[in-house]
Design a protein around this motif. Structure first.
Motif, short mmCIF file in Angstrom:
data_model
loop_
_atom_site.label_atom_id
_atom_site.label_comp_id
_atom_site.label_asym_id
_atom_site.label_seq_id
_atom_site.Cartn_x
_atom_site.Cartn_y
_atom_site.Cartn_z
N GLY A 48 0.80 -1.21 0.00
CA GLY A 48 0.00 0.00 0.00
C GLY A 48 0.84 1.27 0.00
N LEU A 49 2.14 1.12 -0.25
CA LEU A 49 3.07 2.25 -0.26
C LEU A 49 3.92 2.22 -1.52
CD1 LEU A 49 4.35 2.01 3.44
CD2 LEU A 49 2.78 3.74 2.53
N PRO A 50 4.46 3.35 -1.92
CA PRO A 50 5.38 3.34 -3.06
C PRO A 50 6.67 2.60 -2.69
CG PRO A 50 4.65 5.58 -2.53
CD PRO A 50 4.27 4.70 -1.38
N THR A 51 7.23 1.88 -3.64
CA THR A 51 8.52 1.23 -3.44
C THR A 51 9.48 1.70 -4.52
OG1 THR A 51 7.94 -0.69 -4.80
CG2 THR A 51 7.43 -0.82 -2.44
N SER A 52 10.74 1.82 -4.16
CA SER A 52 11.73 2.36 -5.09
C SER A 52 11.82 1.58 -6.40
CB SER A 52 13.10 2.42 -4.41
OG SER A 52 13.09 3.38 -3.37
N PRO A 53 11.85 0.23 -6.39
CA PRO A 53 11.94 -0.47 -7.68
C PRO A 53 10.79 -0.15 -8.63
CG PRO A 53 12.51 -1.96 -5.89
CD PRO A 53 11.97 -0.71 -5.25
N GLU A 54 9.57 -0.08 -8.12
CA GLU A 54 8.42 0.18 -8.98
C GLU A 54 8.40 1.63 -9.48
OE1 GLU A 54 4.60 -1.03 -7.61
OE2 GLU A 54 5.22 -3.08 -7.14
N VAL A 55 8.68 2.58 -8.59
CA VAL A 55 8.54 3.99 -8.98
C VAL A 55 9.66 4.41 -9.92
CG1 VAL A 55 8.33 6.36 -8.18
CG2 VAL A 55 7.34 4.52 -6.83
N TRP A 56 10.90 4.02 -9.63
CA TRP A 56 11.99 4.43 -10.53
C TRP A 56 11.84 3.76 -11.89
CZ3 TRP A 56 13.77 8.79 -9.55
CH2 TRP A 56 14.09 9.20 -8.25
N ALA A 57 11.34 2.53 -11.91
CA ALA A 57 11.09 1.87 -13.20
C ALA A 57 10.01 2.62 -13.98
CB ALA A 57 10.68 0.42 -12.98
N ALA A 58 8.96 3.08 -13.28
CA ALA A 58 7.90 3.83 -13.94
C ALA A 58 8.42 5.15 -14.49
CB ALA A 58 6.75 4.08 -12.96
N PHE A 59 9.27 5.82 -13.72
CA PHE A 59 9.83 7.09 -14.19
C PHE A 59 10.70 6.86 -15.43
CE2 PHE A 59 13.38 10.27 -13.84
CZ PHE A 59 12.63 11.36 -14.26
N LEU A 60 11.48 5.81 -15.43
CA LEU A 60 12.39 5.53 -16.55
C LEU A 60 11.66 5.08 -17.80
CD1 LEU A 60 15.20 3.73 -14.53
CD2 LEU A 60 15.56 5.75 -15.96
N THR A 61 10.61 4.28 -17.63
CA THR A 61 9.94 3.67 -18.79
C THR A 61 8.65 4.37 -19.19
OG1 THR A 61 8.63 2.14 -17.45
CG2 THR A 61 10.86 1.42 -18.11
N GLY A 62 8.06 5.12 -18.27
CA GLY A 62 6.79 5.76 -18.56
C GLY A 62 5.59 4.88 -18.31
N LYS A 63 5.79 3.72 -17.68
CA LYS A 63 4.66 2.85 -17.37
C LYS A 63 4.91 2.11 -16.06
CE LYS A 63 6.61 -0.54 -20.61
NZ LYS A 63 6.36 -1.27 -21.87
N HIS A 64 3.81 1.77 -15.38
CA HIS A 64 3.91 1.07 -14.10
C HIS A 64 4.09 -0.42 -14.35
CE1 HIS A 64 1.91 -0.23 -10.07
NE2 HIS A 64 3.23 -0.34 -10.03
N ILE A 65 5.21 -0.95 -13.91
CA ILE A 65 5.47 -2.37 -13.99
C ILE A 65 5.27 -2.93 -12.59
CG2 ILE A 65 7.13 -4.15 -14.66
CD1 ILE A 65 8.56 -1.92 -16.29
N ALA A 66 4.14 -3.56 -12.35
CA ALA A 66 3.76 -3.97 -11.01
C ALA A 66 4.65 -5.08 -10.47
CB ALA A 66 2.31 -4.44 -11.01
N ASN A 67 4.76 -5.10 -9.15
CA ASN A 67 5.43 -6.17 -8.40
C ASN A 67 6.93 -6.24 -8.61
OD1 ASN A 67 2.94 -7.10 -7.29
ND2 ASN A 67 2.51 -8.15 -9.23
N LEU A 68 7.53 -5.18 -9.09
CA LEU A 68 8.99 -5.12 -9.08
C LEU A 68 9.45 -4.95 -7.65
CD1 LEU A 68 9.92 -2.82 -12.11
CD2 LEU A 68 10.36 -5.27 -11.88
N ARG A 69 10.47 -5.68 -7.27
CA ARG A 69 10.98 -5.59 -5.91
C ARG A 69 12.47 -5.87 -5.90
NH1 ARG A 69 7.26 -9.79 -3.15
NH2 ARG A 69 5.86 -8.97 -4.74
N PHE A 70 13.11 -5.49 -4.82
CA PHE A 70 14.52 -5.80 -4.68
C PHE A 70 14.71 -7.32 -4.68
CE2 PHE A 70 14.68 -1.53 -2.70
CZ PHE A 70 15.69 -0.99 -3.49
N VAL A 71 15.79 -7.77 -5.28
CA VAL A 71 16.06 -9.20 -5.37
C VAL A 71 17.41 -9.51 -4.73
CG1 VAL A 71 14.69 -9.48 -7.48
CG2 VAL A 71 17.13 -8.96 -7.65
#
Length: 255
Positions: A48-71
């Protein structure tokens, strides 16, 4: 000021976890620039909160790629996944108990999409999904494992912060034939998580960032679009990420 300033059209500074309310409350004019405000960012469905992997990916690509997480890095990730499976399904933890899965260093996952950096003559400096070195993240994991005291972890994080500031300024030297630069720091977010009970220290850190932005803007010079963006903010009351990012910019980097 020269060919560099004539050709660079956009400079982006990514500040992880920069809180809009702090910038506004403390009237940090270098960070605020000419235009500033909150922006809507993707929110992770699980937390329910923004996470760095998802938000930075969205900024870079212009689309929300769900469920990206640190690995976890290979082969550590496979080992920890196996241990979690053994604990969950056959009740074997090899002595690691509930700590399994939280102690291995984390990395941004692979981003299998083109980004705006691919469509311009660009330079990136320590950007997630590109050359980010994960040093600050590794310090937090060493602290969580008990390898570092709070004082040791804070000193290491502050040292990385100072190095990162110098790195960005150094890599701007002699820059030629580049239209767009994107530089990133895992600050102030990573220090905010350590300073949740010391708000005055957080304010000192923000003031230092504000002073640094002034130096950086004059270093760039010219009439580039100077843009500062964050992936989320930081809510001191909740002791966690706030649900918005912020965007601060000016069309005259030499003001």
């Amino acid at each position: 000021m020269g060919k560099k300033d004539e050709q660079m059209k956009v400079f982006i500074l990514g500040l992880d976890g920069l809180e809009y309310e702090f910038v506004n409350k403390w009237n940090l004019t270098n960070l605020k620039q000419h235009e500033y405000g909150k922006i809507k960012v993707p929110v992770n469905k699980e937390s329910g909160l923004p996470t760095s992997p998802e938000v930075w990916a969205a900024f870079l690509t212009g689309k929300h790629i769900a469920n990206l997480r640190f690995v976890k890095p290979f082969p550590v990730g496979i080992i920890f996944d196996l241990l979690r499976f053994m604990r969950k399904h056959i009740n074997i933890s090899l002595g690691l108990g509930k700590k399994v899965g939280g102690l291995a260093p984390s990395r941004f996952p692979e981003l299998k999409h083109k980004t705006f950096l691919d469509y311009a003559i660009s330079k990136e400096i320590n950007v997630p999904y590109y050359s980010y070195d994960h040093r600050a993240v590794d310090v937090t994991h060493r602290f969580a494992k008990g390898e570092l005291s709070l004082s040791e972890a804070m000193n290491m994080l502050k040292s990385i912060y100072e190095e990162r500031k110098r790195q960005i300024l150094t890599e701007m030297e002699g820059l030629r034939d580049v239209e767009l630069v994107f530089a990133y720091m895992h600050y102030p977010d990573i220090l905010q998580h350590f300073l949740i009970y010391r708000p005055r220290k957080i304010k000192e850190h923000y003031i230092d960032l504000d002073n640094y932005v002034s130096i950086l803007k004059h270093k760039i010079g010219g009439s580039s679009l100077f843009l500062i963006i964050s992936d989320h903010g930081f809510d001191l009351k909740q002791k966690n990420h706030s649900t918005y990012g912020c965007l601060l910019y000016t069309s005259d980097a030499a003001d």
